[in-house]
Structures are given as structure tokens and as C-alpha cells.
Design a protein around this motif. Sequence first.
Motif, PDB file in Angstrom:
ATOM      1  N   ARG A   1       0.550  -0.711   0.013  1.00 54.06           N
ATOM      2  CA  ARG A   1       0.245   0.499  -0.134  1.00 54.06           C
ATOM      3  C   ARG A   1       1.012   1.158  -0.293  1.00 54.06           C
ATOM      4  NH1 ARG A   1      -4.921  -2.085   0.049  1.00 54.06           N
ATOM      5  NH2 ARG A   1      -5.228  -3.231   1.201  1.00 54.06           N
ATOM      6  N   TRP A   2       0.370   1.736  -1.050  1.00 48.33           N
ATOM      7  CA  TRP A   2       1.464   3.618  -0.996  1.00 48.33           C
ATOM      8  C   TRP A   2       0.020   4.865  -1.020  1.00 48.33           C
ATOM      9  CZ3 TRP A   2       1.552   7.381  -4.158  1.00 48.33           C
ATOM     10  CH2 TRP A   2       2.741   8.285  -4.634  1.00 48.33           C
ATOM     11  N   GLN A   3       0.535   5.763  -0.075  1.00 45.91           N
ATOM     12  CA  GLN A   3      -0.059   6.978   0.420  1.00 45.91           C
ATOM     13  C   GLN A   3       0.762   8.691  -0.109  1.00 45.91           C
ATOM     14  OE1 GLN A   3      -1.970   6.476   3.842  1.00 45.91           O
ATOM     15  NE2 GLN A   3      -4.162   6.025   2.776  1.00 45.91           N
ATOM     16  N   PRO A   4       0.697   8.791  -0.601  1.00 49.68           N
ATOM     17  CA  PRO A   4       1.525  10.079  -0.606  1.00 49.68           C
ATOM     18  C   PRO A   4       1.105  10.629   0.389  1.00 49.68           C
ATOM     19  CG  PRO A   4      -0.221  10.487  -2.193  1.00 49.68           C
ATOM     20  CD  PRO A   4      -0.129   9.416  -2.074  1.00 49.68           C
ATOM     21  N   ARG A   5       2.787  11.598   0.787  1.00 50.05           N
ATOM     22  CA  ARG A   5       2.734  11.756   2.336  1.00 50.05           C
ATOM     23  C   ARG A   5       2.915  13.890   2.244  1.00 50.05           C
ATOM     24  NH1 ARG A   5       1.494   8.127   5.509  1.00 50.05           N
ATOM     25  NH2 ARG A   5       1.956   6.527   5.580  1.00 50.05           N
ATOM     26  N   VAL A   6       2.456  14.552   2.126  1.00 51.75           N
ATOM     27  CA  VAL A   6       2.227  15.692   1.505  1.00 51.75           C
ATOM     28  C   VAL A   6       2.559  16.245   3.484  1.00 51.75           C
ATOM     29  CG1 VAL A   6       1.355  18.308   1.055  1.00 51.75           C
ATOM     30  CG2 VAL A   6       1.688  15.745   0.038  1.00 51.75           C
ATOM     31  N   GLY A   7       3.504  17.365   3.764  1.00 54.04           N
ATOM     32  CA  GLY A   7       3.278  18.121   5.042  1.00 54.04           C
ATOM     33  C   GLY A   7       2.787  18.893   4.861  1.00 54.04           C
ATOM     34  N   PRO A   8       2.787  20.038   6.777  1.00 47.95           N
ATOM     35  CA  PRO A   8       2.010  21.192   6.782  1.00 47.95           C
ATOM     36  C   PRO A   8       2.316  22.663   5.296  1.00 47.95           C
ATOM     37  CG  PRO A   8       2.311  20.363   7.975  1.00 47.95           C
ATOM     38  CD  PRO A   8       2.959  18.923   7.516  1.00 47.95           C
ATOM     39  N   ARG A   9       4.070  22.042   5.062  1.00 52.18           N
ATOM     40  CA  ARG A   9       4.429  23.177   4.201  1.00 52.18           C
ATOM     41  C   ARG A   9       3.992  23.213   2.657  1.00 52.18           C
ATOM     42  NH1 ARG A   9      10.340  23.650   6.676  1.00 52.18           N
ATOM     43  NH2 ARG A   9       9.819  24.758   8.231  1.00 52.18           N
ATOM     44  N   GLY A  10       3.884  21.551   2.107  1.00 51.48           N
ATOM     45  CA  GLY A  10       3.627  21.024   1.029  1.00 51.48           C
ATOM     46  C   GLY A  10       2.337  21.138   1.120  1.00 51.48           C
ATOM     47  N   GLN A  11       1.777  21.206   2.028  1.00 53.72           N
ATOM     48  CA  GLN A  11      -0.360  21.743   1.782  1.00 53.72           C
ATOM     49  C   GLN A  11      -0.336  23.495   1.521  1.00 53.72           C
ATOM     50  OE1 GLN A  11      -2.047  19.846   5.127  1.00 53.72           O
ATOM     51  NE2 GLN A  11      -0.997  17.853   4.632  1.00 53.72           N
ATOM     52  N   VAL A  12       0.084  24.319   2.111  1.00 53.88           N
ATOM     53  CA  VAL A  12       0.161  25.325   2.542  1.00 53.88           C
ATOM     54  C   VAL A  12       0.568  25.873   1.356  1.00 53.88           C
ATOM     55  CG1 VAL A  12       1.020  27.665   3.337  1.00 53.88           C
ATOM     56  CG2 VAL A  12       0.365  25.485   4.133  1.00 53.88           C
ATOM     57  N   LEU A  13       2.078  24.955   0.104  1.00 54.59           N
ATOM     58  CA  LEU A  13       2.482  26.016  -0.641  1.00 54.59           C
ATOM     59  C   LEU A  13       1.419  25.246  -2.289  1.00 54.59           C
ATOM     60  CD1 LEU A  13       4.790  26.788  -2.994  1.00 54.59           C
ATOM     61  CD2 LEU A  13       5.657  24.078  -2.789  1.00 54.59           C
ATOM     62  N   ILE A  14       0.754  24.375  -2.070  1.00 51.75           N
ATOM     63  CA  ILE A  14      -0.043  23.933  -3.008  1.00 51.75           C
ATOM     64  C   ILE A  14      -1.615  24.526  -2.759  1.00 51.75           C
ATOM     65  CG2 ILE A  14      -1.456  21.854  -3.770  1.00 51.75           C
ATOM     66  CD1 ILE A  14       0.861  20.002  -3.213  1.00 51.75           C
ATOM     67  N   LEU A  15      -2.177  25.212  -1.299  1.00 52.33           N
ATOM     68  CA  LEU A  15      -2.989  25.837  -1.762  1.00 52.33           C
ATOM     69  C   LEU A  15      -2.924  27.440  -1.529  1.00 52.33           C
ATOM     70  CD1 LEU A  15      -5.867  26.022  -0.718  1.00 52.33           C
ATOM     71  CD2 LEU A  15      -4.627  26.641   1.603  1.00 52.33           C
ATOM     72  N   ALA A  16      -1.340  27.700  -1.528  1.00 49.17           N
ATOM     73  CA  ALA A  16      -1.058  29.437  -2.105  1.00 49.17           C
ATOM     74  C   ALA A  16      -1.313  29.526  -4.354  1.00 49.17           C
ATOM     75  CB  ALA A  16       0.108  29.585  -1.928  1.00 49.17           C
ATOM     76  N   LEU A  17      -0.425  28.024  -4.157  1.00 47.12           N
ATOM     77  CA  LEU A  17      -0.531  28.097  -5.882  1.00 47.12           C
ATOM     78  C   LEU A  17      -1.669  28.116  -6.379  1.00 47.12           C
ATOM     79  CD1 LEU A  17       2.467  25.901  -6.326  1.00 47.12           C
ATOM     80  CD2 LEU A  17       2.418  28.525  -7.129  1.00 47.12           C
ATOM     81  N   ALA A  18      -2.833  27.061  -5.889  1.00 49.96           N
ATOM     82  CA  ALA A  18      -3.911  27.444  -6.517  1.00 49.96           C
ATOM     83  C   ALA A  18      -4.821  28.292  -6.511  1.00 49.96           C
ATOM     84  CB  ALA A  18      -4.732  25.845  -6.074  1.00 49.96           C
ATOM     85  N   VAL A  19      -4.414  28.728  -5.179  1.00 49.07           N
ATOM     86  CA  VAL A  19      -5.329  30.663  -4.661  1.00 49.07           C
ATOM     87  C   VAL A  19      -4.162  31.973  -5.912  1.00 49.07           C
ATOM     88  CG1 VAL A  19      -5.523  32.391  -3.487  1.00 49.07           C
ATOM     89  CG2 VAL A  19      -6.277  30.234  -2.795  1.00 49.07           C
ATOM     90  N   THR A  20      -3.088  31.716  -6.007  1.00 48.28           N
ATOM     91  CA  THR A  20      -2.615  32.394  -7.112  1.00 48.28           C
ATOM     92  C   THR A  20      -3.095  32.621  -8.353  1.00 48.28           C
ATOM     93  OG1 THR A  20      -0.909  32.446  -5.311  1.00 48.28           O
ATOM     94  CG2 THR A  20       0.104  33.062  -7.601  1.00 48.28           C
ATOM     95  N   TRP A  21      -3.285  31.419  -8.992  1.00 48.88           N
ATOM     96  CA  TRP A  21      -4.052  30.964  -9.641  1.00 48.88           C
ATOM     97  C   TRP A  21      -4.892  31.010 -10.328  1.00 48.88           C
ATOM     98  CZ3 TRP A  21      -2.668  30.719 -14.251  1.00 48.88           C
ATOM     99  CH2 TRP A  21      -3.270  29.636 -16.057  1.00 48.88           C
ATOM    100  N   THR A  22      -6.116  31.087  -9.600  1.00 47.58           N
ATOM    101  CA  THR A  22      -6.920  31.629  -9.201  1.00 47.58           C
ATOM    102  C   THR A  22      -7.603  32.797  -9.667  1.00 47.58           C
ATOM    103  OG1 THR A  22      -8.296  29.164  -7.977  1.00 47.58           O
ATOM    104  CG2 THR A  22      -9.229  31.933  -8.633  1.00 47.58           C
ATOM    105  N   VAL A  23      -6.663  33.232  -8.699  1.00 49.78           N
ATOM    106  CA  VAL A  23      -6.480  34.809  -8.587  1.00 49.78           C
ATOM    107  C   VAL A  23      -6.149  36.137  -9.770  1.00 49.78           C
ATOM    108  CG1 VAL A  23      -5.705  37.219  -7.533  1.00 49.78           C
ATOM    109  CG2 VAL A  23      -6.492  34.804  -6.455  1.00 49.78           C
ATOM    110  N   VAL A  24      -4.868  35.137 -10.957  1.00 48.83           N
ATOM    111  CA  VAL A  24      -4.116  35.810 -11.881  1.00 48.83           C
ATOM    112  C   VAL A  24      -5.087  35.398 -12.820  1.00 48.83           C
ATOM    113  CG1 VAL A  24      -2.517  34.683 -13.310  1.00 48.83           C
ATOM    114  CG2 VAL A  24      -2.171  35.808 -10.936  1.00 48.83           C
ATOM    115  N   ARG A  25      -5.638  34.454 -13.182  1.00 49.18           N
ATOM    116  CA  ARG A  25      -6.315  33.845 -14.411  1.00 49.18           C
ATOM    117  C   ARG A  25      -7.850  34.650 -14.936  1.00 49.18           C
ATOM    118  NH1 ARG A  25      -8.468  27.713 -14.243  1.00 49.18           N
ATOM    119  NH2 ARG A  25      -8.738  28.130 -16.898  1.00 49.18           N
ATOM    120  N   ASN A  26      -8.324  34.996 -12.967  1.00 53.45           N
ATOM    121  CA  ASN A  26      -9.242  35.722 -13.265  1.00 53.45           C
ATOM    122  C   ASN A  26      -9.698  37.376 -13.393  1.00 53.45           C
ATOM    123  OD1 ASN A  26     -12.108  33.997 -13.346  1.00 53.45           O
ATOM    124  ND2 ASN A  26     -10.454  32.865 -11.422  1.00 53.45           N
ATOM    125  N   THR A  27      -8.628  37.975 -13.303  1.00 52.36           N
ATOM    126  CA  THR A  27      -7.989  39.412 -12.738  1.00 52.36           C
ATOM    127  C   THR A  27      -7.225  39.235 -14.040  1.00 52.36           C
ATOM    128  OG1 THR A  27      -5.981  38.997 -11.672  1.00 52.36           O
ATOM    129  CG2 THR A  27      -7.817  39.690 -10.923  1.00 52.36           C
TER     130      THR A  27
END
Length: 142
Positions: free
Chosen positions: A115-141
Motif C-alpha cells: 500500500r502506498w499513500q503520498p505524504r504531503v507535510g503542512p508546508r507542502g499543503q500550504v504551498l499547494i493551496l497558495a499556488l491554487a489561490v494565486t493561479w485562480t486570482v491571476v487567471r480571473n484578473t
Amino acid sequence: MAEAAPPPPSARPTARTLLRHPAAGPLAVLAAGAAGSAYLYVTDPHEPGHLLPRCPFRLVTGLLCPACGGTRMAYDLMHGHLTQAWLDNRALLLAAPFALAMLGRWMTEGLRGRRWQPRVGPRGQVLILALAVTWTVVRNTA
């Protein structure tokens, strides 16, 4: 030459044990992806009137979510239109190799019986969320 006796009933895999095998999940994802890809290959999402999912975020807000354009991007990639795929959704196009690598790893480990599950630590989660929010703002503005 005598035939070998069939294994006892307790040695035969049941549907339940097969579904619990570590490779069952990635194989199901692969099968669903192949079926969806086959339908998408012959269905142009650039044209209206197809049985393709609509983005609930866009239906509610009128804004593009981070994944909007992903279906069109996949269609364009399957048909060799890399420039159009880039215009459909740059972020998903750049993230796709990582997602495919993760699916490959999940499949490999599952076929090896692990069995394998990817592990994303808190910093990785924050980075992914920040990139998604940034991309959303950039493409809508832009």
C-alpha cells in the motif's frame, strides 16, 4: 499424467479479497481514466452540447477555478495541440507530469502488494493551496 487437484475453497481468492488488494485502487483509477479518455477523445469539449461535467465553482460564482479548462486541456493534449492545451490551463499542464508520476508509483507499489499513500507535510499543503489561490486570482484578473 494425472491432473492437479483444484485448490481448496479457502485458498481461492474471493471478490472481497481481490477488492482489498493494494493494486485494486490504482487499477480502478486507471480503468476509469481510460474509459473517460476514450469518450473525451471523440468528444470535443470546445463545442457545447456534450455530456461533460460543468465546473460547480464557475456555475455558482462565474469565476474560473484552478482546474477550469482541464477537460479541454486533456482533449487538446490527446490530439497533439500543445499550444492550445497551454492556453486552456497552464497550471494543470505543468502539474500533470507530477500527477502521472504519483499514479505510476501508486500502481507500481500496488502491483508489488504494498500500500502506498503520498505524504504531503503542512508546508507542502500550504504551498499547494497558495499556488491554487494565486493561479485562480491571476487567471480571473488577467
